[in-house]
Structures are given as structure tokens and as C-alpha cells.
Design an enzyme around this catalytic site. Sequence first.
Site, PDB file in Angstrom:
ATOM      1  N   ARG A  52       0.818  -1.215   0.000  1.00 30.32           N
ATOM      2  CA  ARG A  52       0.000   0.000   0.000  1.00 30.32           C
ATOM      3  C   ARG A  52       0.852   1.265   0.000  1.00 30.32           C
ATOM      4  O   ARG A  52       0.474   2.268  -0.609  1.00 30.32           O
ATOM      5  CB  ARG A  52      -0.948  -0.020   1.194  1.00 30.32           C
ATOM      6  CG  ARG A  52      -2.118  -0.973   0.994  1.00 30.32           C
ATOM      7  CD  ARG A  52      -2.966  -1.159   2.235  1.00 30.32           C
ATOM      8  NE  ARG A  52      -3.286   0.042   2.964  1.00 30.32           N
ATOM      9  CZ  ARG A  52      -4.520   0.543   3.106  1.00 30.32           C
ATOM     10  NH1 ARG A  52      -5.542  -0.076   2.557  1.00 30.32           N
ATOM     11  NH2 ARG A  52      -4.723   1.627   3.817  1.00 30.32           N
ATOM     12  N   HIS A  97       1.986  15.378 -13.634  1.00 26.61           N
ATOM     13  CA  HIS A  97       1.039  16.425 -14.011  1.00 26.61           C
ATOM     14  C   HIS A  97       1.660  17.814 -13.884  1.00 26.61           C
ATOM     15  O   HIS A  97       1.248  18.745 -14.572  1.00 26.61           O
ATOM     16  CB  HIS A  97      -0.214  16.358 -13.139  1.00 26.61           C
ATOM     17  CG  HIS A  97      -1.059  15.161 -13.416  1.00 26.61           C
ATOM     18  ND1 HIS A  97      -1.879  14.595 -12.456  1.00 26.61           N
ATOM     19  CD2 HIS A  97      -1.226  14.401 -14.532  1.00 26.61           C
ATOM     20  CE1 HIS A  97      -2.505  13.560 -12.975  1.00 26.61           C
ATOM     21  NE2 HIS A  97      -2.117  13.420 -14.230  1.00 26.61           N
ATOM     22  N   GLY A 117      11.153   0.818   7.136  1.00 26.43           N
ATOM     23  CA  GLY A 117      12.511   1.127   6.676  1.00 26.43           C
ATOM     24  C   GLY A 117      13.366  -0.105   6.513  1.00 26.43           C
ATOM     25  O   GLY A 117      14.574  -0.014   6.288  1.00 26.43           O
ATOM     26  N   THR A 168      12.057  -2.966   4.570  1.00 26.38           N
ATOM     27  CA  THR A 168      11.465  -3.796   3.524  1.00 26.38           C
ATOM     28  C   THR A 168      12.566  -4.354   2.628  1.00 26.38           C
ATOM     29  O   THR A 168      13.307  -3.603   1.988  1.00 26.38           O
ATOM     30  CB  THR A 168      10.457  -2.975   2.698  1.00 26.38           C
ATOM     31  OG1 THR A 168       9.519  -2.372   3.601  1.00 26.38           O
ATOM     32  CG2 THR A 168       9.727  -3.852   1.695  1.00 26.38           C
ATOM     33  N   SER A 217      -2.134   1.080   8.106  1.00 23.03           N
ATOM     34  CA  SER A 217      -3.079   1.991   7.458  1.00 23.03           C
ATOM     35  C   SER A 217      -2.835   3.457   7.798  1.00 23.03           C
ATOM     36  O   SER A 217      -2.885   4.320   6.923  1.00 23.03           O
ATOM     37  CB  SER A 217      -4.519   1.625   7.817  1.00 23.03           C
ATOM     38  OG  SER A 217      -4.888   0.408   7.227  1.00 23.03           O
TER      39      SER A 217
END
Length: 185
Positions: A46, A60, A89, A91, A149
Site C-alpha cells: 500500500r 502532471h 525502513g 522492507t 493503514s
Amino acid sequence: MKTTQYFEEIIRELESRTQSISEEESEKLVEAIVAANKVFVAGAGRSGFMGKSFVMRMMHMGIDAYAVGETVTANLQEGDLLIVGTGSGETQTLVPIVEKAKSLGGKVAAVTLSPQSTIGRFADLTVVLPGAPKDQEDGQYETIQPMGSLFEQTSLLFYDAVILRFMEKKELNSKQMYGKHANLE
């Protein structure tokens, strides 16, 4: 609790954590983006999705920005910036990406819960965001939300705030950015 009550609690959690984000660290990230030739963003799960949305907004604005691992990602060179979004930190898929970026002369920014982590120590600059680790242990913040989350949501909103600050510095507006929005749909 009803769904809308959970939603209100999530908003309260997010709102109460924003004061802990360092303006100095945030501004250093904005300046690093301004100074970079190209900007790369990496993250897993995520956190990676939040990073991809950040890449889209940078595109953009006319920034030469890429999500690491996509088939259309350019090569990182000296003068480029790698932004890594990672709560822990640690992963394991991200550490070699950071090491490679450093070996190529890139600058690394970590957006993380854990500035003392492996990726945090490799980084040239860090932005510490509030949140709870996935296992919810040793976290500085309590949350009703599962796993990471709170960090992931905070990341998305922080990235949007960075976009607004960049727009201000470059005197861009939404109408100008919309001209770079996909129109093949």
C-alpha cells in the site's frame, strides 16, 4: 460502531498526527525534488500505491518522475532523486534499490516511521511521518486501524501537501496541471 463513525475516527487520527511532521524535513524534500533531474519513487504494498499516486501528480506538474519497477521507468543517474516510502525502513525488496541508487550517485529520501532503520540510515534526507508499524508493537501512536493503514494514509496526504507546496513555489495551478492529464480515455 457504524461505518461513518469509523470514518470520523480515522479523520481524527489523521488530524491529530499532522503536527508531528517536521516542516524542516518537508521543505528539504520539496527542495530536493526541485533540484533533481529526475525523481523516482519506490514503495511496497500500500505504501507503493501511495507513491505511485505521488508520481502521477508530479508528472502532471511537468516533473520527470517515475515509479520504480514499471516498464517505462527511466534509468537513475547522478543528480536524480529516489524517494522511498516505507513504514519500517526494513522492507527487503527496497533496501537493494536504495543501495543501487546511492551507487549510481543518486540522492535518497526516506519517507518513513523509522529514521534509524536500514533505509533511514542510507538516506540523504528523511521525513518522519506518524503512524503505527504493521505489527502495532513498539509504535509511538495508537490507532484503531489495522496494520500500517495510518502510515499509508498519512503518506498519501503528505505527498499531496508536497504537491501543493511545489505548485506554490513554481506558481502552478490546477488548470495548468490538467493540461498534462491523460486524455486518451
